[in-house]
Motif scaffolding. Sequence first.
Motif, PDB file in Angstrom:
ATOM      1  N   SER A  54       0.831  -1.193   0.000  1.00  0.00           N
ATOM      2  CA  SER A  54       0.000   0.000   0.000  1.00  0.00           C
ATOM      3  C   SER A  54       0.870   1.249   0.000  1.00  0.00           C
ATOM      4  O   SER A  54       1.546   1.548   0.985  1.00  0.00           O
ATOM      5  CB  SER A  54      -0.915   0.017   1.233  1.00  0.00           C
ATOM      6  OG  SER A  54      -1.569   1.267   1.346  1.00  0.00           O
ATOM      7  N   HIS A  55       0.836   1.989  -1.116  1.00  0.00           N
ATOM      8  CA  HIS A  55       1.536   3.267  -1.148  1.00  0.00           C
ATOM      9  C   HIS A  55       0.884   4.260  -0.186  1.00  0.00           C
ATOM     10  O   HIS A  55       1.570   5.086   0.418  1.00  0.00           O
ATOM     11  CB  HIS A  55       1.544   3.838  -2.565  1.00  0.00           C
ATOM     12  CG  HIS A  55       2.663   3.331  -3.413  1.00  0.00           C
ATOM     13  ND1 HIS A  55       2.652   2.087  -3.989  1.00  0.00           N
ATOM     14  CD2 HIS A  55       3.858   3.895  -3.771  1.00  0.00           C
ATOM     15  CE1 HIS A  55       3.768   1.901  -4.671  1.00  0.00           C
ATOM     16  NE2 HIS A  55       4.522   2.981  -4.553  1.00  0.00           N
ATOM     17  N   ALA A  56      -0.428   4.194  -0.038  1.00  0.00           N
ATOM     18  CA  ALA A  56      -1.128   5.108   0.862  1.00  0.00           C
ATOM     19  C   ALA A  56      -0.589   4.967   2.280  1.00  0.00           C
ATOM     20  O   ALA A  56      -0.312   5.963   2.956  1.00  0.00           O
ATOM     21  CB  ALA A  56      -2.630   4.829   0.822  1.00  0.00           C
ATOM     22  N   HIS A  57      -0.433   3.739   2.737  1.00  0.00           N
ATOM     23  CA  HIS A  57       0.049   3.504   4.103  1.00  0.00           C
ATOM     24  C   HIS A  57       1.504   3.926   4.261  1.00  0.00           C
ATOM     25  O   HIS A  57       1.860   4.637   5.209  1.00  0.00           O
ATOM     26  CB  HIS A  57      -0.099   2.021   4.460  1.00  0.00           C
ATOM     27  CG  HIS A  57       0.529   1.645   5.768  1.00  0.00           C
ATOM     28  ND1 HIS A  57       0.055   2.104   6.971  1.00  0.00           N
ATOM     29  CD2 HIS A  57       1.620   0.876   6.051  1.00  0.00           C
ATOM     30  CE1 HIS A  57       0.805   1.638   7.957  1.00  0.00           C
ATOM     31  NE2 HIS A  57       1.759   0.889   7.428  1.00  0.00           N
ATOM     32  N   HIS A  58       2.343   3.518   3.317  1.00  0.00           N
ATOM     33  CA  HIS A  58       3.781   3.751   3.473  1.00  0.00           C
ATOM     34  C   HIS A  58       4.187   5.204   3.238  1.00  0.00           C
ATOM     35  O   HIS A  58       5.137   5.682   3.849  1.00  0.00           O
ATOM     36  CB  HIS A  58       4.565   2.824   2.529  1.00  0.00           C
ATOM     37  CG  HIS A  58       4.555   1.393   2.958  1.00  0.00           C
ATOM     38  ND1 HIS A  58       3.510   0.549   2.682  1.00  0.00           N
ATOM     39  CD2 HIS A  58       5.467   0.652   3.652  1.00  0.00           C
ATOM     40  CE1 HIS A  58       3.769  -0.657   3.173  1.00  0.00           C
ATOM     41  NE2 HIS A  58       4.938  -0.618   3.776  1.00  0.00           N
ATOM     42  N   THR A  59       3.475   5.909   2.373  1.00  0.00           N
ATOM     43  CA  THR A  59       3.872   7.298   2.074  1.00  0.00           C
ATOM     44  C   THR A  59       3.075   8.310   2.886  1.00  0.00           C
ATOM     45  O   THR A  59       3.618   9.005   3.745  1.00  0.00           O
ATOM     46  CB  THR A  59       3.714   7.598   0.578  1.00  0.00           C
ATOM     47  OG1 THR A  59       2.335   7.450   0.184  1.00  0.00           O
ATOM     48  CG2 THR A  59       4.585   6.676  -0.259  1.00  0.00           C
ATOM     49  N   ALA A  60       1.778   8.397   2.647  1.00  0.00           N
ATOM     50  CA  ALA A  60       0.959   9.423   3.284  1.00  0.00           C
ATOM     51  C   ALA A  60       0.765   9.173   4.780  1.00  0.00           C
ATOM     52  O   ALA A  60       0.757  10.109   5.576  1.00  0.00           O
ATOM     53  CB  ALA A  60      -0.394   9.522   2.587  1.00  0.00           C
ATOM     54  N   GLU A  61       0.617   7.905   5.153  1.00  0.00           N
ATOM     55  CA  GLU A  61       0.297   7.611   6.555  1.00  0.00           C
ATOM     56  C   GLU A  61       1.524   7.610   7.458  1.00  0.00           C
ATOM     57  O   GLU A  61       1.513   8.217   8.528  1.00  0.00           O
ATOM     58  CB  GLU A  61      -0.445   6.273   6.644  1.00  0.00           C
ATOM     59  CG  GLU A  61      -1.840   6.318   6.024  1.00  0.00           C
ATOM     60  CD  GLU A  61      -2.545   4.986   6.109  1.00  0.00           C
ATOM     61  OE1 GLU A  61      -2.082   4.100   6.872  1.00  0.00           O
ATOM     62  OE2 GLU A  61      -3.561   4.800   5.407  1.00  0.00           O
TER      63      GLU A  61
END
Length: 216
Positions: A54-61
């Motif tokens: 998940s890019h969402a988890h690793h980058t934004a979160e």
Amino acid sequence: MAQIFRKSGDTFLRLGLAALIGIPLIAAMLGMVLVRSEYVTGQDRTPTQPVPFSHAHHTAEIGIDCRYCHIGVETSARAGIPPTSTCMTCHSQLWTEADMLAPVRETYVSGARLEWAPVNTLPDYVYFDHSIHVAKGVACTTCHGPVGDMKLMRQHAPLTMGWCLDCHRAPGPNLSPRAALFSPIPAETATADIAALLAEYHVSDSGLTDCSVCHR
């Protein structure tokens, strides 16, 4: 004198001539629509990966910078896919028994390469260099979309020749401030800032549409 053809023959002849001209035109139009469709371009395609990263988890979160994994993005044509050892810098301590991460652990122990499915691919006859685009102010999200919102990575752009040319003809609106180049969320650039960005990155549209820029 006996009539050889029926009166309807003239109608059939006209229909035949119309079909002779119309069918190729319709086929050509359908072909043009098809090659620009998501079915052919792959836009919004989400390929199946060996691990549901998940890019969402690793980058934004949790705030991991794009360059931590894609180490070549500023210095080479390819952004690069991280080796398993990069994943294990965290996952040797976190989620060490998670079933979904079994391929990561197994390839790390065996030394085999984890085979990720390409998300964005270009034909072999197209030359694309990540480093020059980043150096000239093109942010990751300009081409890859809002990766900070992507639980599974998908192809955001159509990657067609026309799409590339649209940017090369008018690069200004696609540039971002330096602080936003590696942000997982797209930055909004005010119209008044475009001229400043073009000057800062020394970008001119002169020659950007020459064939040799992308086909070498």
